[in-house]
Design a protein around this motif. Structure first.
Motif, PDB file in Angstrom:
ATOM      1  N   ARG A  34      14.380   2.009  11.854  1.00 22.02           N
ATOM      2  CA  ARG A  34      13.265   2.928  11.574  1.00 22.02           C
ATOM      3  C   ARG A  34      12.826   2.839  10.118  1.00 22.02           C
ATOM      4  NH1 ARG A  34      16.001   5.741  15.366  1.00 22.02           N
ATOM      5  NH2 ARG A  34      17.263   6.972  13.945  1.00 22.02           N
ATOM      6  N   ALA A  35      13.778   2.762   9.213  1.00 21.54           N
ATOM      7  CA  ALA A  35      13.433   2.664   7.788  1.00 21.54           C
ATOM      8  C   ALA A  35      12.728   1.345   7.491  1.00 21.54           C
ATOM      9  CB  ALA A  35      14.686   2.814   6.927  1.00 21.54           C
ATOM     10  N   LYS A  36      13.229   0.246   8.037  1.00 21.77           N
ATOM     11  CA  LYS A  36      12.617  -1.065   7.793  1.00 21.77           C
ATOM     12  C   LYS A  36      11.201  -1.133   8.367  1.00 21.77           C
ATOM     13  CE  LYS A  36      14.786  -4.364   6.411  1.00 21.77           C
ATOM     14  NZ  LYS A  36      14.770  -4.943   5.064  1.00 21.77           N
ATOM     15  N   MET A  56       0.826  -1.213   0.000  1.00 18.41           N
ATOM     16  CA  MET A  56       0.000   0.000   0.000  1.00 18.41           C
ATOM     17  C   MET A  56       0.861   1.264   0.000  1.00 18.41           C
ATOM     18  SD  MET A  56      -3.135   0.840   2.592  1.00 18.41           S
ATOM     19  CE  MET A  56      -2.610   2.286   3.514  1.00 18.41           C
ATOM     20  N   LEU A  57       2.138   1.108   0.266  1.00 12.78           N
ATOM     21  CA  LEU A  57       3.059   2.237   0.350  1.00 12.78           C
ATOM     22  C   LEU A  57       3.168   2.926  -1.013  1.00 12.78           C
ATOM     23  CD1 LEU A  57       4.973   3.202   2.681  1.00 12.78           C
ATOM     24  CD2 LEU A  57       6.705   1.783   1.674  1.00 12.78           C
ATOM     25  N   PRO A  58       2.880   4.239  -1.078  1.00 16.03           N
ATOM     26  CA  PRO A  58       3.048   4.940  -2.356  1.00 16.03           C
ATOM     27  C   PRO A  58       4.503   4.848  -2.823  1.00 16.03           C
ATOM     28  CG  PRO A  58       1.824   6.291  -0.791  1.00 16.03           C
ATOM     29  CD  PRO A  58       2.363   5.116  -0.022  1.00 16.03           C
ATOM     30  N   GLU A  59       4.722   4.682  -4.115  1.00 14.61           N
ATOM     31  CA  GLU A  59       6.071   4.463  -4.643  1.00 14.61           C
ATOM     32  C   GLU A  59       7.021   5.611  -4.318  1.00 14.61           C
ATOM     33  OE1 GLU A  59       9.411   2.928  -5.831  1.00 14.61           O
ATOM     34  OE2 GLU A  59       7.566   1.784  -5.566  1.00 14.61           O
ATOM     35  N   ASP A  60       6.552   6.860  -4.329  1.00 13.47           N
ATOM     36  CA  ASP A  60       7.447   7.973  -4.017  1.00 13.47           C
ATOM     37  C   ASP A  60       7.902   7.925  -2.561  1.00 13.47           C
ATOM     38  OD1 ASP A  60       4.727   8.677  -3.324  1.00 13.47           O
ATOM     39  OD2 ASP A  60       5.334  10.781  -3.153  1.00 13.47           O
ATOM     40  N   ILE A  61       7.013   7.522  -1.665  1.00 16.64           N
ATOM     41  CA  ILE A  61       7.386   7.391  -0.254  1.00 16.64           C
ATOM     42  C   ILE A  61       8.329   6.205  -0.070  1.00 16.64           C
ATOM     43  CG2 ILE A  61       6.503   6.960   2.087  1.00 16.64           C
ATOM     44  CD1 ILE A  61       5.715   9.717   0.961  1.00 16.64           C
ATOM     45  N   ALA A  62       8.018   5.088  -0.713  1.00 21.25           N
ATOM     46  CA  ALA A  62       8.884   3.903  -0.627  1.00 21.25           C
ATOM     47  C   ALA A  62      10.283   4.228  -1.126  1.00 21.25           C
ATOM     48  CB  ALA A  62       8.280   2.741  -1.416  1.00 21.25           C
ATOM     49  N   ALA A  63      10.372   4.984  -2.208  1.00 22.85           N
ATOM     50  CA  ALA A  63      11.683   5.351  -2.760  1.00 22.85           C
ATOM     51  C   ALA A  63      12.465   6.204  -1.762  1.00 22.85           C
ATOM     52  CB  ALA A  63      11.510   6.084  -4.083  1.00 22.85           C
ATOM     53  N   ARG A  64      11.803   7.170  -1.129  1.00 23.41           N
ATOM     54  CA  ARG A  64      12.482   8.008  -0.139  1.00 23.41           C
ATOM     55  C   ARG A  64      12.953   7.179   1.047  1.00 23.41           C
ATOM     56  NH1 ARG A  64       8.507  12.701   1.172  1.00 23.41           N
ATOM     57  NH2 ARG A  64      10.137  13.212   2.688  1.00 23.41           N
ATOM     58  N   LEU A  65      12.109   6.240   1.490  1.00 25.82           N
ATOM     59  CA  LEU A  65      12.499   5.372   2.603  1.00 25.82           C
ATOM     60  C   LEU A  65      13.678   4.486   2.229  1.00 25.82           C
ATOM     61  CD1 LEU A  65       8.970   4.458   3.976  1.00 25.82           C
ATOM     62  CD2 LEU A  65      10.748   5.771   5.181  1.00 25.82           C
ATOM     63  N   ARG A  66      13.711   3.997   0.991  1.00 20.62           N
ATOM     64  CA  ARG A  66      14.839   3.171   0.553  1.00 20.62           C
ATOM     65  C   ARG A  66      16.133   3.988   0.500  1.00 20.62           C
ATOM     66  NH1 ARG A  66      10.720   0.756  -2.677  1.00 20.62           N
ATOM     67  NH2 ARG A  66      11.232   2.143  -4.411  1.00 20.62           N
ATOM     68  N   HIS A  90      16.851   6.453   2.544  1.00 22.83           N
ATOM     69  CA  HIS A  90      17.263   6.514   3.949  1.00 22.83           C
ATOM     70  C   HIS A  90      17.862   5.188   4.392  1.00 22.83           C
ATOM     71  CE1 HIS A  90      15.996  10.446   5.442  1.00 22.83           C
ATOM     72  NE2 HIS A  90      14.859  10.325   4.768  1.00 22.83           N
ATOM     73  N   LEU A  91      17.235   4.080   4.003  1.00 23.18           N
ATOM     74  CA  LEU A  91      17.707   2.751   4.394  1.00 23.18           C
ATOM     75  C   LEU A  91      19.123   2.503   3.884  1.00 23.18           C
ATOM     76  CD1 LEU A  91      17.331  -0.098   5.566  1.00 23.18           C
ATOM     77  CD2 LEU A  91      16.167  -0.714   3.426  1.00 23.18           C
ATOM     78  N   MET A  92      19.364   2.782   2.622  1.00 28.39           N
ATOM     79  CA  MET A  92      20.690   2.523   2.052  1.00 28.39           C
ATOM     80  C   MET A  92      21.745   3.442   2.673  1.00 28.39           C
ATOM     81  SD  MET A  92      19.808  -0.031   0.484  1.00 28.39           S
ATOM     82  CE  MET A  92      21.427  -0.490  -0.052  1.00 28.39           C
ATOM     83  N   ALA A  93      21.381   4.695   2.940  1.00 27.07           N
ATOM     84  CA  ALA A  93      22.328   5.603   3.603  1.00 27.07           C
ATOM     85  C   ALA A  93      22.660   5.098   5.000  1.00 27.07           C
ATOM     86  CB  ALA A  93      21.753   7.017   3.659  1.00 27.07           C
TER      87      ALA A  93
END
Length: 107
Positions: A70-72, A29-39, A41-44
Motif C-alpha cells: 500500500r505504501a509503495k 508530484m507528491l507533496p514532500e510532507d505526504i511523501a515523508a509520511r508515506l515513507r 509507514h513504508l519503513m515501519a
C-alpha cells in the motif's frame, strides 16, 4: 542526521538507478510532507515484515507485506505507473493510500 542520498534518474525521470539496478521513481508530484509520511509507514511496515519473519508468524508477514505494498503504491513506485495517470488519479492514489495506512494504525 543522515544526508539524503542523490539518486541517478533515467532521462525521462521515471526510474532511479540504485547499485546498478533500476527502480521506479517516486511520483515527483507528491507533496514532500505526504511523501515523508508515506515513507514513515513504508519503513515501519518493512520492520514489521522483518520482525514477523523472525517470529515465523505467517499471518503477520502477510499483513505487513500488504502495508508495504500500500505504501509503495501510494508513493507511485508500484501499481499503475504515475506517468500514465491523470493529475486527479495521482492525487487520489496517494490520498487514498495514506488514509488507509493512517487508519490501520500508527507506523
Amino acid at each position: 542526521m543522515a544526508s539524503k542520498r542523490e539518486l541517478d534518474h533515467t532521462p525521462d525521470g521515471h526510474y532511479v538507478s540504485i547499485d546498478g539496478r533500476k527502480w521506479r521513481a517516486t511520483d515527483p508530484m507528491l507533496p514532500e510532507d505526504i511523501a515523508a509520511r508515506l515513507r514513515v509507514h513504508l519503513m515501519a511496515a518493512r520492520r514489521a515484515v522483518r520482525s514477523a519473519l523472525s517470529e515465523e508468524d505467517q499471518e503477520a508477514v502477510r499483513v505487513a507485506r500488504g502495508r508495504v505494498q500500500r505504501a509503495k503504491v501510494a508513493l507511485g513506485e508500484r501499481g499503475t505507473a504515475w506517468w500514465e495517470q491523470s493529475v486527479d488519479q495521482r492525487r487520489r492514489r496517494w490520498e487514498d493510500g495514506l488514509a488507509t495506512l493512517d487508519e490501520s494504525g500508527p507506523p
